[in-house]
Write a protein that holds these residues in place. Structure first.
Motif, PDB file in Angstrom:
ATOM      1  N   LYS A  53      36.025  14.926  40.685  1.00 20.33           N
ATOM      2  CA  LYS A  53      34.978  15.847  41.118  1.00 20.33           C
ATOM      3  C   LYS A  53      35.565  17.165  41.599  1.00 20.33           C
ATOM      4  N   VAL A  54      36.675  17.102  42.319  1.00 14.57           N
ATOM      5  CA  VAL A  54      37.329  18.317  42.803  1.00 14.57           C
ATOM      6  C   VAL A  54      37.821  19.152  41.620  1.00 14.57           C
ATOM      7  N   GLU A  55      38.388  18.505  40.601  1.00 14.09           N
ATOM      8  CA  GLU A  55      38.847  19.227  39.418  1.00 14.09           C
ATOM      9  C   GLU A  55      37.677  19.898  38.707  1.00 14.09           C
ATOM     10  N   ASN A  56      36.550  19.196  38.595  1.00 15.19           N
ATOM     11  CA  ASN A  56      35.375  19.780  37.953  1.00 15.19           C
ATOM     12  C   ASN A  56      34.864  20.983  38.735  1.00 15.19           C
ATOM     13  N   ILE A  57      34.818  20.849  40.050  1.00 16.49           N
ATOM     14  CA  ILE A  57      34.359  21.955  40.889  1.00 16.49           C
ATOM     15  C   ILE A  57      35.317  23.138  40.772  1.00 16.49           C
ATOM     16  N   SER A  58      36.604  22.870  40.707  1.00 17.25           N
ATOM     17  CA  SER A  58      37.601  23.928  40.562  1.00 17.25           C
ATOM     18  C   SER A  58      37.407  24.672  39.239  1.00 17.25           C
ATOM     19  N   GLU A  59      37.184  23.924  38.174  1.00 19.93           N
ATOM     20  CA  GLU A  59      36.939  24.553  36.868  1.00 19.93           C
ATOM     21  C   GLU A  59      35.669  25.391  36.895  1.00 19.93           C
ATOM     22  N   GLU A  60      34.618  24.872  37.510  1.00 16.19           N
ATOM     23  CA  GLU A  60      33.369  25.623  37.607  1.00 16.19           C
ATOM     24  C   GLU A  60      33.559  26.897  38.428  1.00 16.19           C
ATOM     25  N   THR A  61      34.340  26.808  39.488  1.00 21.76           N
ATOM     26  CA  THR A  61      34.603  27.977  40.331  1.00 21.76           C
ATOM     27  C   THR A  61      35.350  29.041  39.541  1.00 21.76           C
ATOM     28  N   GLN A  62      36.331  28.637  38.764  1.00 22.74           N
ATOM     29  CA  GLN A  62      37.075  29.600  37.948  1.00 22.74           C
ATOM     30  C   GLN A  62      36.165  30.254  36.921  1.00 22.74           C
ATOM     31  N   SER A  63      35.286  29.472  36.325  1.00 18.23           N
ATOM     32  CA  SER A  63      34.336  30.008  35.357  1.00 18.23           C
ATOM     33  C   SER A  63      33.396  31.012  36.027  1.00 18.23           C
ATOM     34  N   ILE A  64      32.917  30.670  37.197  1.00 13.35           N
ATOM     35  CA  ILE A  64      32.009  31.566  37.931  1.00 13.35           C
ATOM     36  C   ILE A  64      32.735  32.849  38.314  1.00 13.35           C
ATOM     37  N   GLN A  65      33.994  32.750  38.716  1.00 15.07           N
ATOM     38  CA  GLN A  65      34.756  33.941  39.077  1.00 15.07           C
ATOM     39  C   GLN A  65      34.930  34.857  37.869  1.00 15.07           C
ATOM     40  N   ALA A  66      35.182  34.281  36.700  1.00 21.26           N
ATOM     41  CA  ALA A  66      35.309  35.085  35.490  1.00 21.26           C
ATOM     42  C   ALA A  66      33.977  35.763  35.165  1.00 21.26           C
ATOM     43  N   ASP A  67      32.879  35.017  35.281  1.00 22.53           N
ATOM     44  CA  ASP A  67      31.559  35.599  35.039  1.00 22.53           C
ATOM     45  C   ASP A  67      31.252  36.708  36.034  1.00 22.53           C
ATOM     46  N   LEU A  68      31.639  36.522  37.273  1.00 23.31           N
ATOM     47  CA  LEU A  68      31.418  37.524  38.308  1.00 23.31           C
ATOM     48  C   LEU A  68      32.192  38.797  37.999  1.00 23.31           C
ATOM     49  N   GLN A  69      33.419  38.642  37.557  1.00 22.17           N
ATOM     50  CA  GLN A  69      34.230  39.814  37.195  1.00 22.17           C
ATOM     51  C   GLN A  69      33.590  40.567  36.040  1.00 22.17           C
ATOM     52  N   ASN A  70      33.113  39.851  35.022  1.00 23.68           N
ATOM     53  CA  ASN A  70      32.437  40.493  33.889  1.00 23.68           C
ATOM     54  C   ASN A  70      31.174  41.211  34.348  1.00 23.68           C
ATOM     55  N   THR A  71      30.447  40.598  35.247  1.00 22.55           N
ATOM     56  CA  THR A  71      29.219  41.202  35.751  1.00 22.55           C
ATOM     57  C   THR A  71      29.523  42.476  36.517  1.00 22.55           C
ATOM     58  N   LYS A  72      30.567  42.465  37.326  1.00 14.45           N
ATOM     59  CA  LYS A  72      30.963  43.670  38.059  1.00 14.45           C
ATOM     60  C   LYS A  72      31.341  44.790  37.108  1.00 14.45           C
ATOM     61  N   GLU A  73      32.104  44.460  36.074  1.00 13.61           N
ATOM     62  CA  GLU A  73      32.506  45.472  35.095  1.00 13.61           C
ATOM     63  C   GLU A  73      31.283  46.050  34.377  1.00 13.61           C
ATOM     64  N   GLU A  74      30.343  45.214  34.017  1.00  8.09           N
ATOM     65  CA  GLU A  74      29.119  45.691  33.358  1.00  8.09           C
ATOM     66  C   GLU A  74      28.300  46.570  34.299  1.00  8.09           C
ATOM     67  N   ALA A  75      28.262  46.217  35.582  1.00  4.73           N
ATOM     68  CA  ALA A  75      27.523  47.027  36.552  1.00  4.73           C
ATOM     69  C   ALA A  75      28.161  48.397  36.698  1.00  4.73           C
ATOM     70  N   VAL A  76      29.480  48.458  36.707  1.00  5.54           N
ATOM     71  CA  VAL A  76      30.169  49.747  36.801  1.00  5.54           C
ATOM     72  C   VAL A  76      29.859  50.593  35.573  1.00  5.54           C
ATOM     73  N   ARG A  77      29.903  49.973  34.406  1.00  4.57           N
ATOM     74  CA  ARG A  77      29.581  50.717  33.166  1.00  4.57           C
ATOM     75  C   ARG A  77      28.143  51.207  33.183  1.00  4.57           C
ATOM     76  N   ALA A  78      27.224  50.364  33.634  1.00  9.43           N
ATOM     77  CA  ALA A  78      25.811  50.771  33.685  1.00  9.43           C
ATOM     78  C   ALA A  78      25.624  51.915  34.667  1.00  9.43           C
ATOM     79  N   ASN A  79      26.289  51.870  35.802  1.00  7.22           N
ATOM     80  CA  ASN A  79      26.181  52.956  36.778  1.00  7.22           C
ATOM     81  C   ASN A  79      26.758  54.252  36.220  1.00  7.22           C
ATOM     82  N   GLN A  80      27.840  54.166  35.476  1.00  4.35           N
ATOM     83  CA  GLN A  80      28.417  55.364  34.862  1.00  4.35           C
ATOM     84  C   GLN A  80      27.462  55.962  33.839  1.00  4.35           C
ATOM     85  N   ARG A  81      26.809  55.115  33.047  1.00  2.00           N
ATOM     86  CA  ARG A  81      25.836  55.619  32.072  1.00  2.00           C
ATOM     87  C   ARG A  81      24.675  56.301  32.778  1.00  2.00           C
TER      88      ARG A  81
END
Length: 77
Positions: A39-67
């Motif tokens: 369960k801890v390994e699954n949660i760790s994998e999910e956390t890493q996935s969420i962190q990657a998604d969060l980083q992508n979302t931040k980058e998209e927000a910066v691009r949208a603000n620049q536009r």
């Protein structure tokens, strides 16, 4: 003599049964521990996935603000 034999026999049975109980408890605890590790390994994998998604979302927000900033500068001419 008979009392000593009965006492020895009861002690032997008690030790045998307590050994079995401890072994079963150890197996159950080990199984529970492995389950928790999975369960801890699954949660760790999910956390890493969420962190990657969060980083992508931040980058998209910066691009949208620049536009949006670029659009505002064009209209202010």
């Amino acid at each position: 003599m008979k009392n000593k034999f009965i006492l020895f026999f009861l002690t032997l049975i008690f030790l045998t049964l307590s050994g079995c109980t401890t072994n079963n408890q150890t197996k159950k605890i080990s199984s529970d521990l492995n389950s928790l590790k999975d369960k801890v390994e699954n949660i760790s994998e999910e956390t890493q996935s969420i962190q990657a998604d969060l980083q992508n979302t931040k980058e998209e927000a910066v691009r949208a603000n620049q536009r949006l900033d670029n659009q505002v500068h064009k209209y202010k001419k």
